[in-house]
Design a protein around this motif. Structure first.
Motif, PDB file in Angstrom:
ATOM      1  N   GLU A  96     -14.791   1.957   6.181  1.00  0.00           N
ATOM      2  CA  GLU A  96     -15.248   3.157   5.469  1.00  0.00           C
ATOM      3  C   GLU A  96     -14.148   4.206   5.393  1.00  0.00           C
ATOM      4  N   ASP A  97     -13.322   4.301   6.460  1.00  0.00           N
ATOM      5  CA  ASP A  97     -12.216   5.268   6.435  1.00  0.00           C
ATOM      6  C   ASP A  97     -11.173   4.896   5.393  1.00  0.00           C
ATOM      7  N   ILE A  98     -10.855   3.591   5.302  1.00  0.00           N
ATOM      8  CA  ILE A  98      -9.901   3.150   4.277  1.00  0.00           C
ATOM      9  C   ILE A  98     -10.475   3.345   2.883  1.00  0.00           C
ATOM     10  N   LYS A  99     -11.755   3.108   2.727  1.00  0.00           N
ATOM     11  CA  LYS A  99     -12.401   3.261   1.424  1.00  0.00           C
ATOM     12  C   LYS A  99     -12.361   4.709   0.957  1.00  0.00           C
ATOM     13  N   ASP A 100     -12.459   5.647   1.893  1.00  0.00           N
ATOM     14  CA  ASP A 100     -12.428   7.064   1.514  1.00  0.00           C
ATOM     15  C   ASP A 100     -11.075   7.480   0.956  1.00  0.00           C
ATOM     16  N   TRP A 101      -9.994   6.849   1.432  1.00  0.00           N
ATOM     17  CA  TRP A 101      -8.645   7.243   1.020  1.00  0.00           C
ATOM     18  C   TRP A 101      -8.020   6.278   0.030  1.00  0.00           C
ATOM     19  N   SER A 102      -8.711   5.217  -0.323  1.00  0.00           N
ATOM     20  CA  SER A 102      -8.133   4.211  -1.211  1.00  0.00           C
ATOM     21  C   SER A 102      -8.205   4.665  -2.664  1.00  0.00           C
ATOM     22  N   ASP A 103      -7.208   4.266  -3.452  1.00  0.00           N
ATOM     23  CA  ASP A 103      -7.188   4.506  -4.894  1.00  0.00           C
ATOM     24  C   ASP A 103      -7.697   3.305  -5.677  1.00  0.00           C
ATOM     25  N   LEU A 104      -8.014   2.221  -4.989  1.00  0.00           N
ATOM     26  CA  LEU A 104      -8.478   1.009  -5.652  1.00  0.00           C
ATOM     27  C   LEU A 104      -9.986   1.038  -5.828  1.00  0.00           C
ATOM     28  N   VAL A 105     -10.447   0.384  -6.885  1.00  0.00           N
ATOM     29  CA  VAL A 105     -11.891   0.268  -7.092  1.00  0.00           C
ATOM     30  C   VAL A 105     -12.510  -0.590  -5.997  1.00  0.00           C
ATOM     31  N   THR A 106     -11.827  -1.670  -5.638  1.00  0.00           N
ATOM     32  CA  THR A 106     -12.263  -2.541  -4.546  1.00  0.00           C
ATOM     33  C   THR A 106     -11.181  -2.552  -3.486  1.00  0.00           C
ATOM     34  N   PRO A 107     -11.268  -1.716  -2.467  1.00  0.00           N
ATOM     35  CA  PRO A 107     -10.225  -1.675  -1.425  1.00  0.00           C
ATOM     36  C   PRO A 107     -10.103  -3.009  -0.711  1.00  0.00           C
ATOM     37  N   GLN A 108      -8.877  -3.335  -0.328  1.00  0.00           N
ATOM     38  CA  GLN A 108      -8.598  -4.604   0.336  1.00  0.00           C
ATOM     39  C   GLN A 108      -8.525  -4.484   1.847  1.00  0.00           C
ATOM     40  N   GLY A 109      -8.703  -3.304   2.383  1.00  0.00           N
ATOM     41  CA  GLY A 109      -8.808  -3.166   3.828  1.00  0.00           C
ATOM     42  C   GLY A 109      -7.501  -3.039   4.568  1.00  0.00           C
ATOM     43  N   ILE A 110      -6.406  -2.798   3.891  1.00  0.00           N
ATOM     44  CA  ILE A 110      -5.121  -2.631   4.572  1.00  0.00           C
ATOM     45  C   ILE A 110      -4.237  -1.681   3.760  1.00  0.00           C
ATOM     46  N   MET A 111      -3.580  -0.756   4.449  1.00  0.00           N
ATOM     47  CA  MET A 111      -2.688   0.216   3.840  1.00  0.00           C
ATOM     48  C   MET A 111      -1.454   0.331   4.725  1.00  0.00           C
ATOM     49  N   GLY A 112      -0.293   0.494   4.091  1.00  0.00           N
ATOM     50  CA  GLY A 112       0.957   0.550   4.842  1.00  0.00           C
ATOM     51  C   GLY A 112       1.814   1.722   4.423  1.00  0.00           C
ATOM     52  N   ILE A 113       2.451   2.343   5.396  1.00  0.00           N
ATOM     53  CA  ILE A 113       3.416   3.406   5.158  1.00  0.00           C
ATOM     54  C   ILE A 113       4.806   2.792   5.311  1.00  0.00           C
ATOM     55  N   PHE A 114       5.621   2.881   4.260  1.00  0.00           N
ATOM     56  CA  PHE A 114       6.956   2.289   4.242  1.00  0.00           C
ATOM     57  C   PHE A 114       7.997   3.378   4.040  1.00  0.00           C
ATOM     58  N   ALA A 115       9.199   3.087   4.508  1.00  0.00           N
ATOM     59  CA  ALA A 115      10.335   3.927   4.139  1.00  0.00           C
ATOM     60  C   ALA A 115      10.626   3.723   2.655  1.00  0.00           C
ATOM     61  N   LYS A 116      10.984   4.798   1.979  1.00  0.00           N
ATOM     62  CA  LYS A 116      11.234   4.708   0.547  1.00  0.00           C
ATOM     63  C   LYS A 116      12.347   3.705   0.271  1.00  0.00           C
ATOM     64  N   PRO A 117      12.071   2.640  -0.503  1.00  0.00           N
ATOM     65  CA  PRO A 117      13.077   1.581  -0.707  1.00  0.00           C
ATOM     66  C   PRO A 117      14.320   2.087  -1.433  1.00  0.00           C
ATOM     67  N   ASP A 118      15.438   1.555  -1.038  1.00  0.00           N
ATOM     68  CA  ASP A 118      16.718   1.819  -1.689  1.00  0.00           C
ATOM     69  C   ASP A 118      17.106   0.575  -2.478  1.00  0.00           C
ATOM     70  N   HIS A 119      17.325   0.727  -3.788  1.00  0.00           N
ATOM     71  CA  HIS A 119      17.593  -0.433  -4.634  1.00  0.00           C
ATOM     72  C   HIS A 119      18.877  -1.147  -4.224  1.00  0.00           C
TER      73      HIS A 119
END
Length: 414
Positions: A171-194
C-alpha cells in the motif's frame, strides 16, 4: 522304599548346573562385545566388514558389490571462489519498515523534484524490467524499496551488495507509484553518466552516424516516446537543450520503456555547447514547416495542395512581426536564417547527420535554425492533408529518424 525315593529324588536333579545371570562376571560381557566382528561374504564382490553399531553399511556395501545396482556418483565439491547463486548463499539482509516508518515518503518527496535530482544526482526507477535494464547498463543503485522478497531474487545478486534493502507494505508503494499497476519495487539510483554506462554490443554494431537534438520539448510523454524511437532507429546520441523536460523524470522514464539505457543521453545543454557534441562535418536538419522563408519556398508545393496548417500560418505572422521589430530598430534584413525547404522523403541524409525536433507549443528555436544554416542543413517538410493540424512531435521525430536510417543504409550499401 527309601532307596526308590532316593533314586527318584536324584532323577529330578538337573543334569547341568544352572548358573544365574547375576552370578557372572560383567567383564566377560564386555569382552564379548569387543570381539572381532563377523565377516559377511556375498555371492559377488569382496567381503564387507560389518562394523558394530552401523546397520546401513552392510546394505550399502551389498548394493555397491551387486552388478545390477546403479552406482551413486557424488557431485564434485564446489570451488571456493564460486559466486553465490542463491539469496541464502549471498548472505544479503534487508530491513523491514515498521508502522510509522517515513523513510519511503521522505525519499519519494525529494527524489521526484527536479532541483533535487540535479543537485544530489539521484533518480527514481520503478518496475522490475526498468531496474534490471539499469543494472545491466551499469547504473549504481543506492536504495531499494520492495513489498516481496521474490522481486529482489529476480535481480542480479552481485549487483545488490552494499545496497540498502527496505521491505515496505504494498500500500505504501502504491501511494507513491506513478504506474497504473504498481509492480511492488522501486529503486533509487545515482544519476547515470553516459560515459560510464555499458550499452548493448548489438547497438554498437548497428549504430548509425545519426544524432537527435531535442529543442524545447516539454511534454514528458513525447520526450519518452522520442527517446524510444531514437534507440530503435540506431541513433548514436541524443542531445537535450535547456528548456526541455528532464529526461530522468519518472513520466519520461515510463514512456521511454528502457530507451534511457540503450542510447547515450546528454541533458540540459546550452546551444553554445551543442556543436561540441557533434562529429566533424555534421549537417543539421530542422523539422519545421513554418517560417517566413519556408512559406516563400513551398508556396508552389505545399500551399497549392492545402498543406499549410493554421499553426504554421500563425507562426509565420509571428516571424513577420519579429522582423518588423528588427527593421524598426535598424538591424536590417537577414536576421532569420535562410534554409532550403525539402520534403522528408527526398534524398537529404548524408553521414553524419543531426535532426532537430522542436516542441509543439513553441516550435524550434532561432538557435537551431542558425546552427542548421551554419552546417549547410535544410528544413524538412512533412506534408499533411488539408484541415489536419501539424503532427505530434514524437510522431514527426519517428518519421524523420527512420527515413534518415533508410537513406543512410542505401548510401552505405551501393
Amino acid at each position: 522304599m527309601a532307596i526308590l525315593v532316593k533314586g527318584v529324588r536324584w532323577s529330578t536333579r538337573p543334569l547341568l548346573p544352572v548358573v544365574q545371570s547375576w552370578d557372572l562376571d560383567p567383564r566377560r560381557w564386555v569382552r564379548a562385545l569387543r570381539r572381532s566382528p563377523v565377516k559377511v561374504l556375498f555371492p559377488s564382490g569382496p567381503a564387507a566388514e560389518r562394523k558394530p553399531g552401523s546397520r546401513q553399511q552392510p546394505l550399502k556395501a551389498a548394493a555397491e558389490g551387486s552388478p545390477h545396482a546403479p552406482r551413486v556418483q557424488r557431485p564434485p565439491p564446489a570451488p571456493l571462489s564460486q559466486k553465490p547463486s542463491t539469496w541464502e548463499e549471498s548472505g544479503l539482509r534487508y530491513d523491514k519498515a515498521l508502522p510509522g516508518d517515513r523513510r519511503l515518503s521522505t525519499v519519494m518527496t525529494i527524489v521526484k523534484s527536479r532541483p533535487f535530482r540535479e543537485k544530489q544526482g539521484k533518480i527514481l526507477l520503478e518496475g522490475r524490467r526498468l531496474i534490471a535494464d539499469a543494472l545491466k547498463a551499469g547504473a549504481v543503485p543506492k536504495v531499494f524499496f520492495f513489498s516481496r522478497v521474490e522481486y529482489l531474487k529476480e535481480l542480479p545478486i552481485d549487483k545488490l551488495k552494499g545496497v540498502s534493502l527496505i521491505k515496505v507494505k504494498f500500500e505504501d508503494i502504491k501511494d507513491w507509484s506513478d504506474l497504473v499497476t504498481p509492480q511492488g519495487i522501486m529503486g533509487i539510483f545515482a544519476k547515470p553518466d553516459h560515459v560510464k554506462m555499458t550499452f548493448p554490443e548489438t547497438r554498437l554494431h548497428h549504430e548509425l552516424p545519426l544524432l537527435l537534438i531535442c529543442d524545447n520539448l516539454r511534454d514528458p510523454g513525447n520526450l519518452g516516446t522520442i527517446l524510444r524511437s531514437a534507440a530503435g532507429a540506431g541513433c548514436s546520441k541524443v542531445l537535450l537543450t535547456k528548456g526541455c523536460v528532464d529526461a530522468w523524470e519518472p513520466k519520461v522514464l515510463r514512456a521511454g520503456m528502457g530507451a534511457h539505457f540503450q542510447v547515450p543521453i546528454i541533458n540540459n545543454l546550452d546551444w553554445e555547447l551543442v556543436p561540441n557534441y557533434l562529429p566533424p562535418e555534421t549537417r543539421v536538419y530542422v523539422a519545421d514547416n513554418c517560417g517566413l522563408y519556408a512559406q516563400a519556398q513551398i508556396s508552389e508545393k505545399a500551399s497549392d495542395h492545402g498543406w499549410m496548417c493554421d499553426r504554421q500560418l500563425s507562426k509565420l505572422h509571428k516571424y513577420e512581426e519579429e522582423e518588423e521589430e528588427v527593421l524598426e530598430t535598424g538591424a536590417g534584413k537577414g536576421w532569420l536564417p535562410e534554409l532550403e525547404v525539402q520534403s522528408y522523403d527526398s534524398d537529404w541524409a548524408e553521414a553524419p547527420a543531426a535532426i532537430v525536433i522542436g516542441g509543439e507549443t513553441h516550435g524550434v528555436s532561432l538557435e537551431s535554425l542558425q546552427l542548421a544554416e551554419g552546417t549547410g542543413g535544410k528544413r524538412l517538410l512533412i506534408p499533411v492533408m488539408p484541415g489536419v493540424d501539424s503532427l505530434n512531435s514524437a510522431m514527426a521525430a519517428s518519421i524523420l529518424l527512420f527515413e534518415a536510417k533508410r537513406q543512410l543504409r542505401l548510401r552505405a550499401d551501393p
